[in-house]
Design a protein around this motif. Sequence first.
Motif, PDB file in Angstrom:
ATOM      1  N   GLY A  20       0.810  -1.217   0.000  1.00  0.00           N
ATOM      2  CA  GLY A  20       0.000   0.000   0.000  1.00  0.00           C
ATOM      3  C   GLY A  20       0.840   1.262   0.000  1.00  0.00           C
ATOM      4  N   SER A  21       1.904   1.276   0.807  1.00  0.00           N
ATOM      5  CA  SER A  21       2.767   2.460   0.863  1.00  0.00           C
ATOM      6  C   SER A  21       3.518   2.669  -0.450  1.00  0.00           C
ATOM      7  N   LEU A  22       3.980   1.573  -1.053  1.00  0.00           N
ATOM      8  CA  LEU A  22       4.719   1.687  -2.310  1.00  0.00           C
ATOM      9  C   LEU A  22       3.848   2.200  -3.455  1.00  0.00           C
ATOM     10  N   SER A  23       2.554   1.921  -3.381  1.00  0.00           N
ATOM     11  CA  SER A  23       1.649   2.337  -4.460  1.00  0.00           C
ATOM     12  C   SER A  23       0.892   3.620  -4.135  1.00  0.00           C
ATOM     13  N   ALA A  24       1.037   4.129  -2.915  1.00  0.00           N
ATOM     14  CA  ALA A  24       0.265   5.307  -2.499  1.00  0.00           C
ATOM     15  C   ALA A  24       0.585   6.528  -3.342  1.00  0.00           C
ATOM     16  N   ASN A  25       1.855   6.680  -3.737  1.00  0.00           N
ATOM     17  CA  ASN A  25       2.210   7.874  -4.515  1.00  0.00           C
ATOM     18  C   ASN A  25       1.492   7.894  -5.858  1.00  0.00           C
ATOM     19  N   LEU A  26       1.291   6.713  -6.461  1.00  0.00           N
ATOM     20  CA  LEU A  26       0.575   6.647  -7.738  1.00  0.00           C
ATOM     21  C   LEU A  26      -0.877   7.071  -7.560  1.00  0.00           C
ATOM     22  N   ALA A  27      -1.508   6.600  -6.483  1.00  0.00           N
ATOM     23  CA  ALA A  27      -2.906   6.946  -6.228  1.00  0.00           C
ATOM     24  C   ALA A  27      -3.055   8.431  -5.908  1.00  0.00           C
ATOM     25  N   MET A  28      -2.142   8.987  -5.116  1.00  0.00           N
ATOM     26  CA  MET A  28      -2.243  10.400  -4.728  1.00  0.00           C
ATOM     27  C   MET A  28      -2.023  11.325  -5.917  1.00  0.00           C
ATOM     28  N   ASP A  29      -1.047  11.003  -6.764  1.00  0.00           N
ATOM     29  CA  ASP A  29      -0.748  11.877  -7.896  1.00  0.00           C
ATOM     30  C   ASP A  29      -1.787  11.768  -9.012  1.00  0.00           C
ATOM     31  N   ARG A  30      -2.410  10.614  -9.139  1.00  0.00           N
ATOM     32  CA  ARG A  30      -3.386  10.437 -10.226  1.00  0.00           C
ATOM     33  C   ARG A  30      -4.805  10.791  -9.799  1.00  0.00           C
ATOM     34  N   TYR A  31      -5.190  10.409  -8.607  1.00  0.00           N
ATOM     35  CA  TYR A  31      -6.581  10.588  -8.171  1.00  0.00           C
ATOM     36  C   TYR A  31      -6.741  11.630  -7.068  1.00  0.00           C
ATOM     37  N   GLY A  32      -5.647  12.238  -6.641  1.00  0.00           N
ATOM     38  CA  GLY A  32      -5.732  13.243  -5.599  1.00  0.00           C
ATOM     39  C   GLY A  32      -5.719  12.640  -4.212  1.00  0.00           C
ATOM     40  N   ARG A  33      -5.600  13.513  -3.215  1.00  0.00           N
ATOM     41  CA  ARG A  33      -5.593  13.030  -1.825  1.00  0.00           C
ATOM     42  C   ARG A  33      -6.947  12.415  -1.457  1.00  0.00           C
ATOM     43  N   LYS A  34      -8.019  13.039  -1.915  1.00  0.00           N
ATOM     44  CA  LYS A  34      -9.352  12.524  -1.599  1.00  0.00           C
ATOM     45  C   LYS A  34      -9.589  11.173  -2.261  1.00  0.00           C
ATOM     46  N   GLY A  35      -9.169  11.053  -3.514  1.00  0.00           N
ATOM     47  CA  GLY A  35      -9.330   9.783  -4.213  1.00  0.00           C
ATOM     48  C   GLY A  35      -8.525   8.677  -3.567  1.00  0.00           C
ATOM     49  N   ALA A  36      -7.291   8.992  -3.143  1.00  0.00           N
ATOM     50  CA  ALA A  36      -6.459   7.980  -2.492  1.00  0.00           C
ATOM     51  C   ALA A  36      -7.065   7.535  -1.166  1.00  0.00           C
ATOM     52  N   SER A  37      -7.666   8.481  -0.436  1.00  0.00           N
ATOM     53  CA  SER A  37      -8.289   8.114   0.839  1.00  0.00           C
ATOM     54  C   SER A  37      -9.489   7.193   0.609  1.00  0.00           C
ATOM     55  N   ARG A  38     -10.187   7.383  -0.500  1.00  0.00           N
ATOM     56  CA  ARG A  38     -11.309   6.489  -0.819  1.00  0.00           C
ATOM     57  C   ARG A  38     -10.807   5.087  -1.158  1.00  0.00           C
ATOM     58  N   PHE A  39      -9.673   5.007  -1.841  1.00  0.00           N
ATOM     59  CA  PHE A  39      -9.073   3.700  -2.101  1.00  0.00           C
ATOM     60  C   PHE A  39      -8.744   2.997  -0.788  1.00  0.00           C
ATOM     61  N   SER A  40      -8.171   3.756   0.151  1.00  0.00           N
ATOM     62  CA  SER A  40      -7.847   3.183   1.447  1.00  0.00           C
ATOM     63  C   SER A  40      -9.094   2.654   2.146  1.00  0.00           C
ATOM     64  N   ALA A  41     -10.167   3.449   2.127  1.00  0.00           N
ATOM     65  CA  ALA A  41     -11.420   3.028   2.755  1.00  0.00           C
ATOM     66  C   ALA A  41     -11.998   1.799   2.075  1.00  0.00           C
ATOM     67  N   LEU A  42     -11.911   1.758   0.744  1.00  0.00           N
ATOM     68  CA  LEU A  42     -12.449   0.618  -0.003  1.00  0.00           C
ATOM     69  C   LEU A  42     -11.686  -0.658   0.325  1.00  0.00           C
ATOM     70  N   PHE A  43     -10.356  -0.571   0.352  1.00  0.00           N
ATOM     71  CA  PHE A  43      -9.554  -1.757   0.678  1.00  0.00           C
ATOM     72  C   PHE A  43      -9.841  -2.239   2.093  1.00  0.00           C
ATOM     73  N   ASN A  44      -9.989  -1.302   3.034  1.00  0.00           N
ATOM     74  CA  ASN A  44     -10.244  -1.718   4.412  1.00  0.00           C
ATOM     75  C   ASN A  44     -11.634  -2.331   4.562  1.00  0.00           C
TER      76      ASN A  44
END
Length: 405
Positions: A20-44
């Motif tokens: 998750g940490s290794l891929s977080a930068n891709l999610a943050m840069d492509r989908y924004g901080r809000k989008g990345a937080s939604r990915f985190s919520a979805l995975f959890n």
Amino acid sequence: MSDATFSLVTSFFTVGGLVGSLSANLAMDRYGRKGASRFSALFNTTGAAISALAPSVAPMALGRFLVGVAAGIGICVGPIYLSEIAPPEIKGSLGVLTQLAIVVGILVTQIMGFGLATPTQWRLVLFISAAVSAVQYLLAPAIVESPAYLIRNGLTTERKAVIRSLWGPQLEDARLDPEDLGDSEEPLLTSNEADGVPHTEQAAAVTIPELLTSPELRRPLLTMVFAMISQQVSGINAVLYYSTNILSKSLPELAAYVSLGISVVNFLMTFPPIFLIERVGRKQLFRWSVGGALISHLAVGYGLNSGWVTVTSIAITTFVMSFAIGLGPVPFVILPEVAPFHAVSAISSVALSLNWIINFFVGLIFLQVRNLLAHGDPMKEGRVFYVFAAVLFCSAWCFSRVYRG
């Protein structure tokens, strides 16, 4: 489930956290901080639900892995998002909320465990976790996106609306550069930009391979590397391992509540940094924390080797208090401050991935090192804490050399 199987399933969380940490930068840069937080919520949500419904070990391990991925993404996104939406005068105080959220989560889970950690009800804890994450996923569209991310992506109208809602209408039309919002230590504006010449382009987001080979990003990267190393080699998990055993002997009538008590101490001592971090500074708070942790390590080691349960109990408590005021929160606070905006996602991914890796290996070798140094003598088990003290001193010294805060 055997102890070996339990350990294996548990370790999948750490593996997931690393992914998750290794891929977080891709999610943050492509989908924004809000989008990345939604990915985190979805995975959890998915991982906790799978674990709650798991009929066997394999789906339980899968669920743990997905929850780990969620934690890995979330721990990268949280500090950056808080820093980018916070007013400058309270940026550090809000940054401590990342560590506070972690501590609150541990404390609440332990409290639920007292009533639900039974052979028939343990799945309810996982269902609650899935439900909370599902609510987070559904409510995420209601939160604002990071102004820095919006500026970088040319979303001017959205940026004005966010700035108005966060900081008031007086700053709505201000020309804010994402590098300014990132609050990096380094002077990142060119002379033309400092004179008010409009931007024609923004620096592209840095990838992890580019980060590792970039000379100008070496200092912020090393700052975060030594900060995260110090956090984990402080031996917090090793101390917590001994805390239940040692404090249970000192307070036998309260043995069942010892672990909860340590979490309460950790929780309470996370509040002082909220008020102190802007007053005394990040570096000074970190030094106080390291100093207290070093003294506590020496006392824990001496207490264990001497058989003084009272000394060891007090030293464990002071260590947890020392960790909570600096080693715990400061690395998360400075992460978005030392990195320029175009590199903050990559540095976050590398730093937090290293955090997961060190956490895993410290847990893996702790008992082996303890047994090696003790030579089978229970009165020499404290020697391992002298090793923790020495390694922490070295890593903290390196951190103080590269961090300018």
